[in-house]
Design an enzyme around this catalytic site. Structure first.
Site, PDB file in Angstrom:
ATOM      1  N   THR A 101      27.866   6.703  59.025  1.00 20.16           N
ATOM      2  CA  THR A 101      28.995   7.608  59.255  1.00 20.16           C
ATOM      3  C   THR A 101      29.980   6.847  60.128  1.00 20.16           C
ATOM      4  OG1 THR A 101      27.421   9.427  59.240  1.00 20.16           O
ATOM      5  CG2 THR A 101      29.614   9.918  60.077  1.00 20.16           C
TER       6      THR A 101
ATOM      7  N   LYS B 133      19.126   3.684  59.839  1.00 19.37           N
ATOM      8  CA  LYS B 133      19.670   5.036  59.621  1.00 19.37           C
ATOM      9  C   LYS B 133      19.298   5.451  58.194  1.00 19.37           C
ATOM     10  CE  LYS B 133      23.557   7.849  60.932  1.00 19.37           C
ATOM     11  NZ  LYS B 133      24.898   7.924  61.480  1.00 19.37           N
TER      12      LYS B 133
ATOM     13  N   GLU C  97      16.364   9.558  72.124  1.00 16.47           N
ATOM     14  CA  GLU C  97      17.804   9.618  71.820  1.00 16.47           C
ATOM     15  C   GLU C  97      18.239  11.068  71.763  1.00 16.47           C
ATOM     16  OE1 GLU C  97      18.487   7.992  67.879  1.00 16.47           O
ATOM     17  OE2 GLU C  97      16.931   9.246  66.992  1.00 16.47           O
TER      18      GLU C  97
HETATM   19  C1  LIG Z   1      19.645  10.281  64.969  1.00 12.43           C
HETATM   20  C2  LIG Z   1      20.847   9.498  65.409  1.00 12.43           C
HETATM   21  N1  LIG Z   1      20.741   8.628  66.431  1.00 12.43           N
HETATM   22  C3  LIG Z   1      21.787   7.912  66.867  1.00 12.43           C
HETATM   23  C4  LIG Z   1      23.037   8.053  66.288  1.00 12.43           C
HETATM   24  C5  LIG Z   1      24.207   7.236  66.804  1.00 12.43           C
HETATM   25  O1  LIG Z   1      24.575   6.227  65.882  1.00 12.43           O
HETATM   26  P1  LIG Z   1      26.078   5.682  65.832  1.00 12.43           P
HETATM   27  O2  LIG Z   1      26.421   5.219  67.220  1.00 12.43           O
HETATM   28  O3  LIG Z   1      26.059   4.554  64.875  1.00 12.43           O
HETATM   29  O4  LIG Z   1      26.939   6.827  65.388  1.00 12.43           O
HETATM   30  C6  LIG Z   1      23.204   8.941  65.221  1.00 12.43           C
HETATM   31  C7  LIG Z   1      24.509   9.111  64.596  1.00 12.43           C
HETATM   32  O5  LIG Z   1      24.763  10.053  63.889  1.00 12.43           O
HETATM   33  C8  LIG Z   1      22.084   9.679  64.765  1.00 12.43           C
HETATM   34  O6  LIG Z   1      22.192  10.554  63.752  1.00 12.43           O
END
Ligand SMILES: Cc1ncc(COP(=O)(O)O)c(C=O)c1O
Length: 272
Positions: free
Chosen positions: A30, A141, A174
């Site tokens: 995203t 992801k 997280e």
């Molecule tokens: C489960 C999860 N962890 C961490 C993140 C953060 O990732 P990013 O910094 O690439 O948006 C996301 C982003 O949607 C997420 O869904």
């Protein structure tokens, strides 16, 4: 406004046989788009490539993906999504190595982008739903997000902006859709993501920029008590930037100068 391409063609719908739908067999990214510029493009690509490597998918050409995102976004500001699946399945879990992946690219305008440069602190809670430990999927992801879906149903109070998740052994990992940072003096600490969790692009940016403010960045296994005792906490993702936490459950946090500076530094690098 929402536009999609599937394998480069204007969207005609996804096959019900697609393994992304049937098994969550795929990956996604995203991305924030600011006036036509893709924010943190290299970091998104690196995570996609890592995910492809782990799942044994062939990674689409970076130039092609970039072109497709930009063909949808033009000069607008909004959110792009890239979804890559293993393609249409045969029967059962066994994958056909010859099967071409499915590549979906979407874009929609998003009124909350870019975020404010001075992000208001948000309230957070600790979720009951735990993250399973699975090192082979840690950091990437992938499309299986049921833990996050369950965790997000735990509250409806709109004044709570994020939930923090623990792994099945009780260590902090997280946020539901963000990564976590703790400030202890001059140390900026973030949970290790070697057993579960998504290694965020914004997390990587924060880790790169923090030393400019004299902060030492450390990855550690952290219990929730460490977060409750920290000087300050922040969560981050690619769409929101780094947001300080005003509170975690019933513990309040005072504004932190380091976090304010870091939030602005991150904003300049990601959303200008
Ligand atoms: C489960 C999860 N962890 C961490 C993140 C953060 O990732 P990013 O910094 O690439 O948006 C996301 C982003 O949607 C997420 O869904």
């Amino acid at each position: 406004l929402s536009l999609w391409l599937i394998n480069g063609e204007a969207c005609q719908g996804l096959s019900p046989l697609d393994r992304g739908l049937a098994y969550g067999d795929g990956l996604f990214e995203t991305l924030a788009i600011i006036r036509g510029r893709i924010s943190l493009w290299d970091l998104h690509l690196q995570r996609l490539a890592l995910g492809c490597d782990r799942l044994g998918l062939s990674c689409p050409d970076a130039g092609l993906l970039h072109c497709e995102v930009q063909s949808l976004s033009g000069q607008e500001t909004g959110v792009a999504k890239i979804i890559l699946t293993r393609g249409q399945g045969a029967v059962g879990y066994l994958a056909d190595p010859q099967q071409a992946p499915t590549r979906l690219v979407g874009f929609r305008t998003h009124p909350q982008l870019p975020p404010a440069r001075e992000i208001a602190p948000i309230r957070a809670r600790i979720c009951q739903t735990r993250l399973a430990i699975q090192p082979r999927l840690a950091g990437i992801k992938h499309l299986n997000r049921l833990e996050q879906v369950l965790a997000r149903q735990e509250w409806t109070d709109p004044s709570i902006g994020e939930g923090l998740m623990l792994d099945s052994e009780g260590f902090l990992v997280e946020g539901i859709s963000s990564n976590l940072f703790l400030l202890e003096g001059e140390r900026l600490i973030t949970p290790l993501l070697d057993r579960c969790g998504v290694a965020g692009t914004l997390r990587r940016l924060v880790m790169t920029l923090a030393p400019q403010l004299g902060l030492e960045v450390v990855e550690e296994r952290l219990l929730p008590e460490r977060a409750l005792q920290a000087e300050a906490l922040g969560v981050c993702n690619a769409l929101t930037g780094l947001s300080p936490l005003a509170s975690l459950d019933s513990t309040d946090f005072k504004p932190s100068r380091h976090f304010t500076q870091l939030t602005a530094l991150v904003w300049d690098a990601a959303f200008q």
